[in-house]
Design a protein around this motif. Structure first.
Motif, PDB file in Angstrom:
ATOM      1  N   UNK A 283       0.842  -1.194   0.000  1.00  0.00           N
ATOM      2  CA  UNK A 283       0.000   0.000   0.000  1.00  0.00           C
ATOM      3  C   UNK A 283       0.877   1.243   0.000  1.00  0.00           C
ATOM      4  N   UNK A 284       0.445   2.248  -0.729  1.00  0.00           N
ATOM      5  CA  UNK A 284       1.186   3.502  -0.720  1.00  0.00           C
ATOM      6  C   UNK A 284       0.857   4.256   0.563  1.00  0.00           C
ATOM      7  N   UNK A 285       1.844   4.913   1.115  1.00  0.00           N
ATOM      8  CA  UNK A 285       1.642   5.736   2.311  1.00  0.00           C
ATOM      9  C   UNK A 285       1.604   7.188   1.893  1.00  0.00           C
ATOM     10  N   UNK A 286       0.620   7.938   2.401  1.00  0.00           N
ATOM     11  CA  UNK A 286       0.467   9.340   1.997  1.00  0.00           C
ATOM     12  C   UNK A 286       0.345  10.239   3.215  1.00  0.00           C
ATOM     13  N   UNK A 287       0.797  11.500   3.028  1.00  0.00           N
ATOM     14  CA  UNK A 287       0.733  12.508   4.080  1.00  0.00           C
ATOM     15  C   UNK A 287       0.216  13.816   3.492  1.00  0.00           C
ATOM     16  N   UNK A 288      -0.563  14.541   4.295  1.00  0.00           N
ATOM     17  CA  UNK A 288      -1.077  15.853   3.890  1.00  0.00           C
ATOM     18  C   UNK A 288      -0.930  16.824   5.040  1.00  0.00           C
ATOM     19  N   UNK A 289      -0.742  18.095   4.705  1.00  0.00           N
ATOM     20  CA  UNK A 289      -0.716  19.132   5.721  1.00  0.00           C
ATOM     21  C   UNK A 289      -2.083  19.802   5.781  1.00  0.00           C
ATOM     22  N   UNK A 290      -2.520  20.128   6.989  1.00  0.00           N
ATOM     23  CA  UNK A 290      -3.790  20.838   7.173  1.00  0.00           C
ATOM     24  C   UNK A 290      -3.650  21.756   8.376  1.00  0.00           C
ATOM     25  N   UNK A 291      -4.641  22.608   8.552  1.00  0.00           N
ATOM     26  CA  UNK A 291      -4.617  23.582   9.642  1.00  0.00           C
ATOM     27  C   UNK A 291      -5.869  23.425  10.488  1.00  0.00           C
ATOM     28  N   UNK A 292      -5.735  23.675  11.751  1.00  0.00           N
ATOM     29  CA  UNK A 292      -6.867  23.537  12.670  1.00  0.00           C
ATOM     30  C   UNK A 292      -8.038  24.403  12.189  1.00  0.00           C
ATOM     31  N   UNK A 293      -9.198  23.782  11.968  1.00  0.00           N
ATOM     32  CA  UNK A 293     -10.402  24.511  11.562  1.00  0.00           C
ATOM     33  C   UNK A 293     -10.434  24.978  10.126  1.00  0.00           C
ATOM     34  N   UNK A 294      -9.450  24.609   9.305  1.00  0.00           N
ATOM     35  CA  UNK A 294      -9.378  25.131   7.937  1.00  0.00           C
ATOM     36  C   UNK A 294     -10.582  24.691   7.091  1.00  0.00           C
ATOM     37  N   UNK A 295     -10.933  23.420   7.152  1.00  0.00           N
ATOM     38  CA  UNK A 295     -12.047  22.926   6.334  1.00  0.00           C
ATOM     39  C   UNK A 295     -13.362  23.538   6.786  1.00  0.00           C
ATOM     40  N   UNK A 324      -2.146   9.872   6.526  1.00  0.00           N
ATOM     41  CA  UNK A 324      -2.071  10.615   7.782  1.00  0.00           C
ATOM     42  C   UNK A 324      -2.065  12.108   7.499  1.00  0.00           C
ATOM     43  N   UNK A 325      -2.919  12.850   8.199  1.00  0.00           N
ATOM     44  CA  UNK A 325      -2.914  14.315   8.125  1.00  0.00           C
ATOM     45  C   UNK A 325      -1.986  14.872   9.199  1.00  0.00           C
ATOM     46  N   UNK A 326      -1.206  15.864   8.841  1.00  0.00           N
ATOM     47  CA  UNK A 326      -0.389  16.606   9.803  1.00  0.00           C
ATOM     48  C   UNK A 326      -1.094  17.947  10.005  1.00  0.00           C
ATOM     49  N   UNK A 327      -1.747  18.127  11.150  1.00  0.00           N
ATOM     50  CA  UNK A 327      -2.591  19.294  11.405  1.00  0.00           C
ATOM     51  C   UNK A 327      -1.836  20.289  12.284  1.00  0.00           C
ATOM     52  N   UNK A 328      -1.749  21.527  11.809  1.00  0.00           N
ATOM     53  CA  UNK A 328      -0.965  22.562  12.481  1.00  0.00           C
ATOM     54  C   UNK A 328      -1.875  23.662  13.022  1.00  0.00           C
ATOM     55  N   UNK A 329      -1.471  24.257  14.149  1.00  0.00           N
ATOM     56  CA  UNK A 329      -2.231  25.369  14.723  1.00  0.00           C
ATOM     57  C   UNK A 329      -1.434  26.664  14.569  1.00  0.00           C
ATOM     58  N   UNK A 330      -2.088  27.832  14.722  1.00  0.00           N
ATOM     59  CA  UNK A 330      -1.414  29.123  14.485  1.00  0.00           C
ATOM     60  C   UNK A 330      -0.174  29.337  15.341  1.00  0.00           C
ATOM     61  N   UNK A 534      -5.744  24.534  -7.143  1.00  0.00           N
ATOM     62  CA  UNK A 534      -5.599  25.206  -5.854  1.00  0.00           C
ATOM     63  C   UNK A 534      -4.150  25.082  -5.420  1.00  0.00           C
ATOM     64  N   UNK A 535      -3.475  26.187  -5.110  1.00  0.00           N
ATOM     65  CA  UNK A 535      -2.048  26.126  -4.758  1.00  0.00           C
ATOM     66  C   UNK A 535      -1.814  25.479  -3.395  1.00  0.00           C
ATOM     67  N   UNK A 536      -0.538  25.330  -3.071  1.00  0.00           N
ATOM     68  CA  UNK A 536      -0.148  24.829  -1.750  1.00  0.00           C
ATOM     69  C   UNK A 536      -0.890  25.624  -0.679  1.00  0.00           C
ATOM     70  N   UNK A 537      -1.443  24.962   0.321  1.00  0.00           N
ATOM     71  CA  UNK A 537      -2.327  25.651   1.276  1.00  0.00           C
ATOM     72  C   UNK A 537      -1.609  26.642   2.180  1.00  0.00           C
ATOM     73  N   UNK A 538      -2.370  27.623   2.603  1.00  0.00           N
ATOM     74  CA  UNK A 538      -1.896  28.628   3.553  1.00  0.00           C
ATOM     75  C   UNK A 538      -2.988  28.812   4.594  1.00  0.00           C
TER      76      UNK A 538
END
Length: 609
Positions: A283-295, A324-330, A534-538
């Protein structure tokens, strides 16, 4: 992947300079946490930091030829090293290891500098040839792996990063007007390295250093060639190339993964990697970056119409990836230590702010699980994905398209530079001159229409100017934590083929990146196939901008030397704004101020105008 460094001096006995070459080498311990090695001769000293990817026990560097006359330090990956090794064996070469470095070394013994033309991959390496008293610095075609050099009175210093060169007492930490222009203008001047006296080896180029001086040879550039394939054949060829590229770039002796944003580019790589690995029951392993409350709190803007989260989940479910999501806060994003780490990794205060910090934090988290990651970087440059490719006003502007796009969105912004700095740099003239140089370098094709010619110019500028900034950023942020990031869309075969496809083919379905969409649609969920670029998220969290404002206020109170470059009036007005309503240009300027302060603190540069 690794970090390389070295010192050539035709007058000095470098066997007495072991401490200095060690210091140069150790500035890049993050690039190569697995091992350190040096090779020192009277007039040549080579240093290497290793990140072990292929042949973990056998790939130690520096590596020398059987007779000891030729030594190499190598960074990167040659994805066709097994085929080359077979060919070299047929030519009589014998190998002691399974590493690609040994293949490149023997390739040099067989073909000389032309070995570069035989390689498919991302690489930057140095060869010291005692038979001719020559150093060769060789960089891959697209400039995926960095390589810098600093001419001295009797030789040269070199390194994967400026910090390695700056660790040598012969290199002065001076930034002149040209260097500041590189920092504050939206261009990437060929060979420019910000630090005075330092240069960057151009992609597709070999720099030779001998007793007569420095000599430069370009072994690869983009050429204009007539594209004769029809739409169906072109789409099929793109898919054929991508299948081969992804298969090659999945080869690794350590755990690997993919970076997934839910956009077409990263999703295509994830899907194709999933198909390749499934053949072996993996299985392929994948990672994404996200931000608290962004969605939940996402607000569409001119750059991003949708949040990444839902599309990431669609792809992960469709492909069956271990995700796995890597979720970051301000607060984490704005942590001064994280910013310092990002600026130190880049060596330059480029000011991309949270997009630098989040990338660094994403890679740092990924490194706990994987050592190699595949990225969708550069697909927009190759296939024409940015919105400004499709904006008539931007296409017709007499400047770099990305500069015209920002100006179109945000209008003419007040300069944040101090008047004496702004006057000395003449940035508008600099950008105009750089643009003319960039256009003049575009290859032409007889019989091409004016429109197709213009689109070729825009594509060429992205592939030779814009993409290099992004590739450098990705390399620095990943290698700062010892993660090797591979970029399948930068395979030179794909770049050459798509560059010459006419714009009508690149947009045959009336959308951006038609060729990529057509080539991979069967492997993707419908939601991603239909998603708009959509570009790399901010982060959109206003708390982040408010924290930046407080940090700049503290910086102002501390009297940081970096603020001498900025306009006092702008700074005063920006700090007086309501923290809840800080606009994008102001937030961007805060990022620049904080990055500059971190850079001044790390390097203590001398500014000479």
């Amino acid at each position: 992947m690794c970090g390389i460094s070295g010192w050539i001096d035709f007058q000095r006995d470098l066997t007495q300079e072991q401490g200095t070459i060690d210091a140069m080498c150790d500035t890049m311990s993050c690039r190569g946490p697995d091992a350190r090695g040096t090779w020192v001769a009277p007039h040549a000293a080579l240093g290497h930091r290793r990140l072990a990817i292929i042949d973990l026990p056998g790939g130690t560097q520096p590596m020398a030829s059987p007779d000891g006359d030729v030594a190499i330090v190598y960074s990167g990956e040659a994805y066709n090293f097994t085929e080359l090794r077979d060919e070299l064996r047929r030519r009589g070469h014998q190998f002691k290891t399974d590493s690609d470095t040994e293949v490149v070394l023997h390739g040099y013994l067989e073909w000389g500098p032309q070995v570069a033309e035989h390689l498919n991959g991302m690489f930057a390496f140095a060869v010291w040839d005692a038979r001719t008293d020559q150093l060769l610095l060789i960089r891959d075609r697209m400039g995926i792996k960095p390589l810098y050099y600093y001419p001295t009175e009797h030789g040269v210093l070199f390194g994967s990063e400026p910090k390695a060169i700056l660790a040598n007492p012969l290199a002065e930490k001076v930034v002149d007007a040209d260097g500041l222009r590189e920092l504050f203008a939206p261009v990437k001047t060929p060979r420019a390295a910000v630090w005075a006296g330092m240069r960057e080896v151009e992609p597709g180029t070999i720099v030779t250093v001998d007793r007569t001086g420095l000599h430069e040879h370009t072994y690869w550039t983009l050429q204009a060639v007539e594209h004769t394939d029809d739409q169906q054949t072109t789409v099929a060829r793109v898919r054929e190339l991508l299948d081969d590229i992804v298969a090659r770039q999945l080869i690794s002796d350590v755990p690997r993964c993919v970076l997934l944003s839910g956009g077409l580019d990263s999703s295509a790589i994830t899907a194709l990697a999933g198909l390749q690995l499934a053949r072996n029951g993996e299985k392929v392993r994948s990672f994404a970056v996200d931000f608290v409350g962004q969605t939940e709190n996402f607000v569409p803007d001119e750059m991003r119409a949708t949040p990444d989260g839902p599309y990431v989940r669609d792809v992960a479910e469709h492909v069956g990836s271990q995700h796995q999501d890597i979720v970051l806060d301000p607060d984490t994003l704005a942590d001064p230590e994280v910013r310092r780490a990002a600026v130190q990794a880049r060596d330059f205060p480029m000011g991309l702010g949270d997009m630098d910090q989040s990338l660094y934090l994403l890679f740092k988290s990924i490194r706990e699980h994987s050592t190699v990651a595949l990225s969708g970087e550069s697909a927009d440059e190759v296939f024409g994905g940015y919105k400004w490719f499709h904006d008539p006003a931007v296409r017709e502007a007499d400047t770099f398209p990305w500069f015209a796009a920002v100006r179109s969105q945000q209008g003419q912004q007040q300069s944040v530079l101090a008047p004496h700095i702004s006057g000395a740099l003449s940035l508008e003239t600099f950008v105009a001159d750089s643009y003319r140089d960039a256009v003049a370098a575009v290859p032409t094709l007889d019989g091409e229409s004016a429109f197709e010619r213009r689109m070729r110019e825009i594509s060429h500028m992205h592939l030779t100017r814009f993409v290099r900034v992004l590739l450098d950023r990705k390399d620095r942020m990943s290698m700062a934590v010892g993660l090797e990031v591979r970029v399948p869309f930068c395979d030179h075969r794909l770049v050459e083929y798509v560059f010459n496809a006419p714009w009508s083919l690149k947009t045959y379905d009336g959308r951006e990146k038609s060729l990529l969409r057509g080539a991979t649609a069967d492997a993707l969920p419908k939601s991603v196939v239909e998603r708009v670029k959509s570009p790399y998220p901010s982060t959109q969290d206003p708390k982040y901008a408010a924290v930046l404002q407080r940090q700049v206020a503290d910086l102002s109170s501390s009297g940081s030397e970096a603020l001498s470059l900025l306009d006092e009036g702008w700074l005063r007005d920006a700090l007086a704004k309501d923290p809840a309503n800080i606009d994008t240009p102001t937030r961007y300027a805060f990022e620049r101020a904080l990055d500059l302060a971190a850079w001044f603190d790390i390097h203590r540069p001398t500014i000479k105008l």
